[in-house]
Design an enzyme around this catalytic site. Structure first.
Site, PDB file in Angstrom:
ATOM      1  N   GLY A 157      42.086  39.078  36.816  1.00  0.00           N
ATOM      2  CA  GLY A 157      42.392  39.026  35.395  1.00  0.00           C
ATOM      3  C   GLY A 157      43.493  38.028  35.070  1.00  0.00           C
ATOM      4  O   GLY A 157      43.516  37.448  33.982  1.00  0.00           O
ATOM      5  N   THR A 302      47.364  48.190  30.852  1.00  0.00           N
ATOM      6  CA  THR A 302      47.523  48.443  32.278  1.00  0.00           C
ATOM      7  C   THR A 302      48.268  49.747  32.547  1.00  0.00           C
ATOM      8  O   THR A 302      48.012  50.411  33.535  1.00  0.00           O
ATOM      9  CB  THR A 302      48.294  47.271  32.909  1.00  0.00           C
ATOM     10  N   ASP A 394      37.740  42.465  34.645  1.00  0.00           N
ATOM     11  CA  ASP A 394      37.871  42.528  36.103  1.00  0.00           C
ATOM     12  C   ASP A 394      36.774  43.381  36.737  1.00  0.00           C
ATOM     13  O   ASP A 394      36.863  44.611  36.742  1.00  0.00           O
ATOM     14  CB  ASP A 394      39.231  43.139  36.487  1.00  0.00           C
ATOM     15  N   PRO A 395      35.753  42.746  37.315  1.00  0.00           N
ATOM     16  CA  PRO A 395      34.804  43.535  38.111  1.00  0.00           C
ATOM     17  C   PRO A 395      35.503  44.342  39.208  1.00  0.00           C
ATOM     18  O   PRO A 395      35.030  45.412  39.577  1.00  0.00           O
ATOM     19  CB  PRO A 395      33.872  42.461  38.698  1.00  0.00           C
ATOM     20  N   TYR A 425      30.235  17.441  28.775  1.00  0.00           N
ATOM     21  CA  TYR A 425      28.958  18.081  28.464  1.00  0.00           C
ATOM     22  C   TYR A 425      28.309  18.667  29.715  1.00  0.00           C
ATOM     23  O   TYR A 425      27.200  18.346  30.089  1.00  0.00           O
ATOM     24  CB  TYR A 425      27.962  17.130  27.771  1.00  0.00           C
TER      25      TYR A 425
END
Ligand SMILES: *Cc1c(COP(=O)(O)O)cnc(C)c1O
Length: 642
Positions: A157, A302, A394-395, A425
């Site tokens: 994160g 948190t 956050d996985p 691009y």
């Protein structure tokens, strides 16, 4: 009413289990991963000779090297077993850690042996594509249009927050850069510097389209702060809730924006950004002539798991645009709570109506009667995330995936060109069906360089097995939410614990928005806040690795201090409710609390939870007795004994 059309999912089959219940399957698949890889190697050009021969393998130094390898691994294993934290057990209720998904563990190990590097497509043809796919899964979960948005995996994160502020910073200086380029200047003719610093993110991105058409994009970009640095003092203020994770302070430092440009937003009794004060501060800044670089909302603070009113931020931005012509970037730090958005989505990825949602929760026993979740404003906060410019998630927190897996999602992928080191691009060759150019060279469009393709495989595999909707992650996360609610309810009504003639009361500091339960112990009759804090600090010490006993400890938690410095008067509400005087609060200005993220999915049966709670009460009583005992031995007459 929606009927689930996905394959049924059994949550207990997703994890190894606290007693390694699913060990047979896990070992089998681990063995499969290893043997497949070994075959893959051996079958590469079968005509090639073996270059390490059995004769060599019997040489003394060869054997020695293997014995030493084994010795080191045995040593490491015993170190790990000795001091690692047993996240998998319901006896651990502390940081946002729990058991991790078998599928992601296995996908990680399987992929790791192939050692792909997601920095460059040529070093990770498979896993770069998995990363782009996993990023789009997250975008869809947040309500972003997968054709226009983009997301990717970060180390966590912290880096995701950096990246959000990085694009916000560069975006803010593009209009100023346009005004400096003689062939582009007309695009912003007649606008003052103040107006240029107050354009909306989408208006700036539309300008970049025009620059690209004129072939001036790179030249102008080089005149933005990316090329020339932050020249003219301030780019504006960054409004961050007082509850902010310290990654925000780091970000201001690293990005050269300066920590003094953070404006803290006070929080309310629920530790969410105080909406009235946020509005007041925003209007004041605008009236004083300060541009606002970005507003940050936190979805899952948190320390408390509180969910900000993202909807109010989005409304406020529209109001500022309308009334004052002043816009700003909106970033949501959902490192902790991001995956919870899956709890609101049906199998067609629709954000469900509140009533239909509750009906489905009850019908499938995801949130049973008697558990109040979600509060209506929490629901609205999650819904509005779709309007934010970027989101950190956050996985490796509530995605139940092992480290290191964070992610950032951007609502409008044109923004990536502002930080990209590719020829601009990056997404030119968009595959219309998929909405993504999966051959993207990640390393040149993100903050990090080389990074494990194994992480991408782990996140991708988790999303394939556990869909990002109510029938997938909703079921997994729901278990923790329910258990947290039960835990908070028990704490709120717990009878005092008795140690000799002394009595101690435990209470939660508030009803949680999510699954973080904060609580403290107070000795009945002792109204010294310092004593209270010392008692809870001791409690933490003997309920954590700090006791020197991790593996043999019977309960492990985490802790924090809520102080005036960080939270203003917010903690006073709880301190007052525990019977402390205002004078005590003014003297100490801080309350030490125990902090438990209840992510475990193993206590979802009422009878299991009841048994757990009874056991926990006994553990608490024994720990308190231990503290009292230590204090008696040191001869102190209050809990002040150090
Ligand atoms: C955990 C967390 C972070 C930092 O994430 P890491 O993965 O530790 O880098 C940032 N913001 C919030 C709200 C968090 O909970």
């Amino acid at each position: 009413m929606n009927t689930p059309n996905a394959s049924p999912l059994n949550v207990d089959a997703l994890f190894i289990g606290p007693k390694s219940e699913n060990r047979v399957f896990f070992k089998e698949m681990m063995e499969y991963a290893v043997s497949e890889h070994l075959h893959w190697r051996a079958d590469f050009h079968p005509e090639d000779p073996a270059l390490v021969t059995p004769v060599e393998q019997h040489a003394g130094d060869f054997r020695q090297t293997l014995y030493r390898t084994e010795g080191i691994l045995r040593q490491l294993s015993s170190k790990l077993k000795n001091t690692s934290v047993p996240w998998f057990s319901p006896r651990y209720l502390g940081h946002m850690n729990a058991d991790t998904l078998m599928v992601s563990n296995l996908a990680y190990v399987m992929t790791m042996m192939y050692n792909p590097n997601n920095c460059a497509h040529e070093a990770s043809p498979t896993t770069t594509e998995l990363e782009v796919e996993a990023g789009l899964d997250l975008c869809r979960m947040f309500g972003y249009d997968p054709k226009r948005s983009w997301g990717h995996i970060t180390s966590g994160g912290t880096v995701a927050n950096y990246e959000g502020m990085w694009v916000a910073r560069n975006l803010k200086t593009i209009p100023l850069a346009i005004a400096q380029h003689e062939k582009a200047r007309d695009l912003v003719a007649g606008k003052s510097e103040k107006e240029l610093l107050n354009l909306s993110p989408s208006a700036v991105l539309d300008l970049t389209d025009e620059l690209k058409k004129r072939g001036l994009f790179e030249e102008v970009r080089a005149l933005s702060c990316r090329g020339v640095g932050i020249k003219q003092g301030s780019l504006g203020k960054i409004l961050v809730p007082q509850s902010k994770h310290y990654s925000w302070m780091k970000a201001m430092d690293v990005l050269g924006i300066g920590q003094e440009h953070i404006v803290p937003l006070p929080v309310d009794e629920n530790y969410r950004t105080d909406v009235a004060k946020m509005r007041e501060i925003t209007f004041r800044l605008i009236k004083e002539g300060h541009p606002i670089l970005a507003m940050v909302s936190v979805v899952g603070t948190t320390e408390e798991g509180s969910i900000d009113h993202v909807d109010e931020v989005i409304k406020l931005r529209a109001e500022c645009e309308r009334k004052y012509g002043a816009s700003f970037y909106v970033h949501v730090d959902a490192a902790y709570g991001g995956y919870v958005r899956a709890m609101f989505l049906d199998e067609d990825n629709r954000f469900m109506d509140y009533d239909a949602l509750l009906a489905r929760y009850r019908a499938e026993d995801i949130i049973p009667a008697g558990v109040t979740w979600p509060k209506h404003d929490v629901y609205e906060g999650f819904k509005a995330m779709a309007e934010a410019d970027s989101i950190t998630v956050d996985p490796h927190k509530v995605g139940y995936i092992q480290y290191a897996a964070g992610a950032v999602c951007m609502k409008d992928k044109r923004i990536v060109d502002l930080i990209s080191y590719h020829a601009a691009y990056v997404f030119e060759e968009v595959d219309e069906a998929e909405g993504a150019d999966t051959k993207v060279v990640l390393g040149s469009s993100i903050m990090e360089g080389s990074k494990a393709g194994a992480t991408a495989a782990a996140v991708w595999a988790a999303h394939r097995l556990v869909p990002l909707n109510i029938g997938g992650y909703g079921k997994v996360i729901g278990r923790g939410i329910v258990t947290a609610d039960w835990f908070a309810q028990r704490l709120a009504s717990a009878k005092p614990l008795t140690v000799g003639r002394r009595r101690f009361e435990v209470r939660p500091i508030m009803h949680p928005d999510f699954h973080m339960v904060n609580f403290t112990f107070k000795e009945i009759g002792n109204d010294s806040l310092e004593d209270h804090n010392r008692l809870n600090k001791k409690m933490y010490e003997i309920c954590s690795y700090a006791s020197g006993r991790t593996y043999t400890n019977d309960f492990l938690t985490s802790s924090t201090s809520l102080s005036v410095e960080e939270y203003g008067d917010t903690p006073w509400h709880y301190v007052a409710s525990r019977g402390f005087s205002r004078a005590e609060w003014d003297k100490v200005e801080s309350v030490y609390i125990l902090r438990a993220a209840v992510m475990t999915h193993f206590l979802r049966k009422a009878e299991d939870f009841d048994a757990y709670w009874e056991q926990l009460r006994e553990v608490f009583a024994a720990k308190l007795a231990h503290i009292v005992d230590m204090e008696d031995k040191t001869g102190a007459d209050t809990l002040i004994a150090a």
